[in-house]
Design a protein around this motif. Sequence first.
Motif, short mmCIF file in Angstrom:
data_model
loop_
_atom_site.label_atom_id
_atom_site.label_comp_id
_atom_site.label_asym_id
_atom_site.label_seq_id
_atom_site.Cartn_x
_atom_site.Cartn_y
_atom_site.Cartn_z
N GLY A 1 -13.09 73.78 15.53
CA GLY A 1 -11.83 73.02 15.67
C GLY A 1 -11.50 72.67 16.80
O GLY A 1 -11.39 71.28 17.23
N GLY A 2 -11.97 73.45 17.92
CA GLY A 2 -11.84 72.81 19.65
C GLY A 2 -12.58 71.77 19.72
O GLY A 2 -12.13 70.68 20.15
N ILE A 3 -13.91 71.44 19.23
CA ILE A 3 -14.87 70.48 19.12
C ILE A 3 -14.08 69.11 18.61
O ILE A 3 -13.99 68.14 19.13
CB ILE A 3 -16.29 70.81 18.50
N GLN A 4 -13.78 69.43 17.52
CA GLN A 4 -12.94 68.26 16.63
C GLN A 4 -11.66 67.84 17.40
O GLN A 4 -11.28 66.65 17.46
CB GLN A 4 -12.81 68.41 15.30
N ALA A 5 -10.95 68.56 18.09
CA ALA A 5 -9.70 68.28 18.59
C ALA A 5 -9.93 67.60 19.97
O ALA A 5 -8.96 67.37 20.70
CB ALA A 5 -8.85 69.77 18.81
N GLY A 6 -11.15 67.80 20.61
CA GLY A 6 -11.35 67.00 21.76
C GLY A 6 -11.40 67.90 22.74
O GLY A 6 -11.09 67.52 23.88
N CYS A 7 -11.61 69.33 22.93
CA CYS A 7 -11.40 70.07 23.84
C CYS A 7 -12.66 69.82 24.74
O CYS A 7 -13.96 69.69 24.22
CB CYS A 7 -11.62 71.62 23.23
N MET A 8 -12.14 69.49 25.88
CA MET A 8 -13.29 69.06 26.93
C MET A 8 -14.05 70.00 27.80
O MET A 8 -14.73 70.00 28.42
CB MET A 8 -12.76 67.91 27.93
N ALA A 9 -13.16 71.22 27.92
CA ALA A 9 -13.72 72.38 28.74
C ALA A 9 -13.06 73.78 28.28
O ALA A 9 -12.02 74.10 27.84
CB ALA A 9 -13.04 72.28 30.12
N TYR A 10 -14.22 74.51 28.00
CA TYR A 10 -13.90 75.87 27.57
C TYR A 10 -14.37 77.02 28.50
O TYR A 10 -15.52 76.84 29.10
CB TYR A 10 -14.68 76.10 26.39
N LEU B 1 -12.96 64.38 12.99
CA LEU B 1 -11.82 63.46 13.43
C LEU B 1 -12.33 62.69 14.34
O LEU B 1 -13.23 62.84 15.24
CB LEU B 1 -11.02 64.12 13.87
N LYS B 2 -11.64 61.46 14.72
CA LYS B 2 -12.07 60.47 15.89
C LYS B 2 -11.75 61.48 16.94
O LYS B 2 -10.48 62.31 17.33
CB LYS B 2 -11.27 59.46 15.69
N SER B 3 -12.40 61.35 17.95
CA SER B 3 -12.07 62.02 19.38
C SER B 3 -10.91 61.40 20.17
O SER B 3 -10.61 62.01 21.12
CB SER B 3 -13.25 62.34 19.97
N ASP B 4 -10.21 60.33 19.58
CA ASP B 4 -9.10 59.90 20.61
C ASP B 4 -7.94 60.43 20.04
O ASP B 4 -6.84 59.96 20.04
CB ASP B 4 -9.07 58.39 20.37
N ARG B 5 -7.91 61.88 20.01
CA ARG B 5 -6.55 62.45 19.71
C ARG B 5 -5.80 62.67 21.04
O ARG B 5 -5.07 63.70 21.23
CB ARG B 5 -6.86 63.87 18.99
N LYS B 6 -6.21 61.93 22.05
CA LYS B 6 -5.21 62.23 23.30
C LYS B 6 -3.97 61.83 23.46
O LYS B 6 -3.60 60.69 23.09
CB LYS B 6 -6.29 61.87 24.30
N THR B 7 -2.94 62.53 23.98
CA THR B 7 -1.68 62.15 24.12
C THR B 7 -1.91 61.36 25.54
O THR B 7 -2.44 61.98 26.30
CB THR B 7 -0.83 63.38 24.15
N LYS B 8 -0.84 60.53 25.74
CA LYS B 8 -0.90 59.92 26.84
C LYS B 8 -0.20 60.71 27.88
O LYS B 8 0.96 61.27 27.59
CB LYS B 8 -0.16 58.51 26.82
N LYS B 9 -0.53 60.95 29.17
CA LYS B 9 -0.31 62.02 29.94
C LYS B 9 0.11 60.96 31.39
O LYS B 9 -0.72 61.06 32.00
CB LYS B 9 -1.18 63.06 30.13
N ASP B 10 1.49 61.08 31.65
CA ASP B 10 1.98 60.54 32.95
C ASP B 10 2.02 61.40 33.96
O ASP B 10 2.88 61.21 34.93
CB ASP B 10 3.13 59.50 32.61
N TRP B 11 1.60 62.58 33.95
CA TRP B 11 1.96 63.64 34.67
C TRP B 11 0.68 64.19 35.39
O TRP B 11 1.04 65.06 36.42
CB TRP B 11 2.70 64.89 34.20
N ILE B 12 -0.32 63.97 35.05
CA ILE B 12 -1.75 64.85 35.64
C ILE B 12 -2.15 64.23 37.04
O ILE B 12 -1.51 63.39 37.49
CB ILE B 12 -2.76 64.38 34.81
N LEU B 13 -2.68 65.05 37.50
CA LEU B 13 -3.23 64.93 38.80
C LEU B 13 -4.65 64.24 38.84
O LEU B 13 -5.72 65.04 38.64
CB LEU B 13 -3.27 66.50 39.65
N ASP B 14 -4.62 63.17 39.03
CA ASP B 14 -6.15 62.52 38.86
C ASP B 14 -6.22 61.40 40.30
O ASP B 14 -7.27 60.39 39.73
CB ASP B 14 -6.21 61.69 37.43
N GLY B 15 -5.81 61.66 41.19
CA GLY B 15 -5.91 60.81 42.45
C GLY B 15 -4.90 59.75 42.25
O GLY B 15 -4.53 59.17 41.23
N CYS B 16 -4.10 59.73 43.58
CA CYS B 16 -2.93 58.97 43.56
C CYS B 16 -3.15 57.45 43.94
O CYS B 16 -2.03 56.82 44.70
CB CYS B 16 -2.20 59.67 44.05
#
Lengths: 353, 178
Positions: free
Chosen positions: A19-28, A188-203
């Motif tokens: 389930g995690g793999i299909q949901a696109g879990c990138m880090a365990y 499932l397709k792995s593009d199950r990502k919600t758009k996140k406008d709050w993350i810390l990814d370099g400014c």
Amino acid sequence: MIRIMHKILIKGNHAVVEGGIQAGCMAYYGYPITPQNEITAYMAKRMGEEGRVFIQSESEIAAINMVFGSSLTGARTMTSSSSPGISLKQEGISYMAGCELPGVIVNVQRGGPGLGNISGAQGDYFQSTRGGGHGDYRTIVLAPYSVQEMFDFTIKAFDLADKYRIPVILHTDGYLGQMYEPVLVKELKSDRKTKKDWILDGCKDRKPRMIRSLLMDEGELEEHNWKLNKLYDKIKMKEASCQTCFTEDAVVAIVSYGTSARICESAVNILRGKGIKACLIRPTTLWPFPEKTISTIAKKVKNFLVVEMSLGQMVEDVKLAVNGMSRVHFYGSPGGGIPETKVVVKKVKEIIK
Amino acid sequence: MREEVIIAGYGGQGILFMGSVLANSAMVEGLEVTFFPSYGAEMRGGTANGGVVISNKKIGSPIVTRPSSLIIMNELSMKRFYPMLKKKGTVIVNSSLVKEIPKSKEVKIIKIPATQFAEVLGNEKVANMIALGAYIKETGIFSLDSAIKSLHSLLIADKKVLVDINEKALKLGASDEY
């Protein structure tokens, strides 16, 4: 959305991983404890195959803080453990709730308190549904009752976590973790990502962002608490769910979740076969609790029986929902025992006598 | 229809694999099935057992307390699980290792020297499939074909080479040669 489906026989713990793999879990991140070891072991294999992050951490506390860190970067991330290990993670979960960080925490419950035993149990209901750690917060709590739902609800957990920016607990137990059942695996397709406008990814080219749970300014924390409360109200309105059967003409309602609901489902079928009008209410979210459904049913069904693999925890939520309209009875099997179908049947007969 | 089987032996006899093949075969035939292996401080040489529930209806508890069949691979397991067997139940017993076999008119006891047969096939470890073959023949709960299909889907990658000998063992157990 769905590409391929195939039916395989797998363990509940393995279903969580798939389930995690299909949901696109990138880090365990995880640390071993029975009866959830297969999650960590199988994750080590599967995350490697998928080229994603797997770390066997030095402790449960480290694992949840790694989840915290990964979540800040926007990655879908999870950890798993069993009861004593979940207790250790509570500080981290509270910090995640304070920082509004999504993440999935799987609790394959075992008997307690303390180290208890390694059998399946439902003694962590209070811990899961009342926040668990310190401070004024909630987490969404999902309660699967089959290996199929271990798979489906893990995917759902990731989706809900991202949708509301909240930690989600998959509240399961040693029986479901260890048993094998056929599962329809949906790729499932792995593009199950919600758009996140709050993350810390370099400014670069944008204003810096800050995420913290320490809010010391005058009134700052109170404002934050009210904001969280608004979110919790929204989740309560939209996400409370349960499965019901035979409610139309019922004279007695059994309320049970997870493994014990399987036994109650068998009991209801036996009772119906004997002409006794029993129904089953099975909460699939423990927080938010499906109080409206229970309250509606309590208007016509005068007796409730709550069955849990504990000394009685969810029974308190049922009583709150029933609010004195009906009588609420309880049957529990603590310490890692599984309730017997015939005992549940007998209990119901005693109640309606 | 409801069948509840306990399979038991010592660690290393492939008890869990036998459970997987059994459960997988039921799945192949479209039946509801759960397999609950015992877990705890298991190790090679220790006890290993598991319960399989097969039904045409949804299954509640995966725990088997009153089995309708037993597949017993060693002496200790016979002592432990035989008293739990339902009346008119079936016991498949590995007579190579189990010497004290109770006599009863109320249950069906099928003796098969699974370990010796497996040695003849060239690998002691396939005693489990010989016993499973005998179980399939006795109960007819699913076809031998489904079990062979299961072997092919469970023994993959580096285990693929083992399909052949396991298939032979299954067929031998299900044959009339004993």
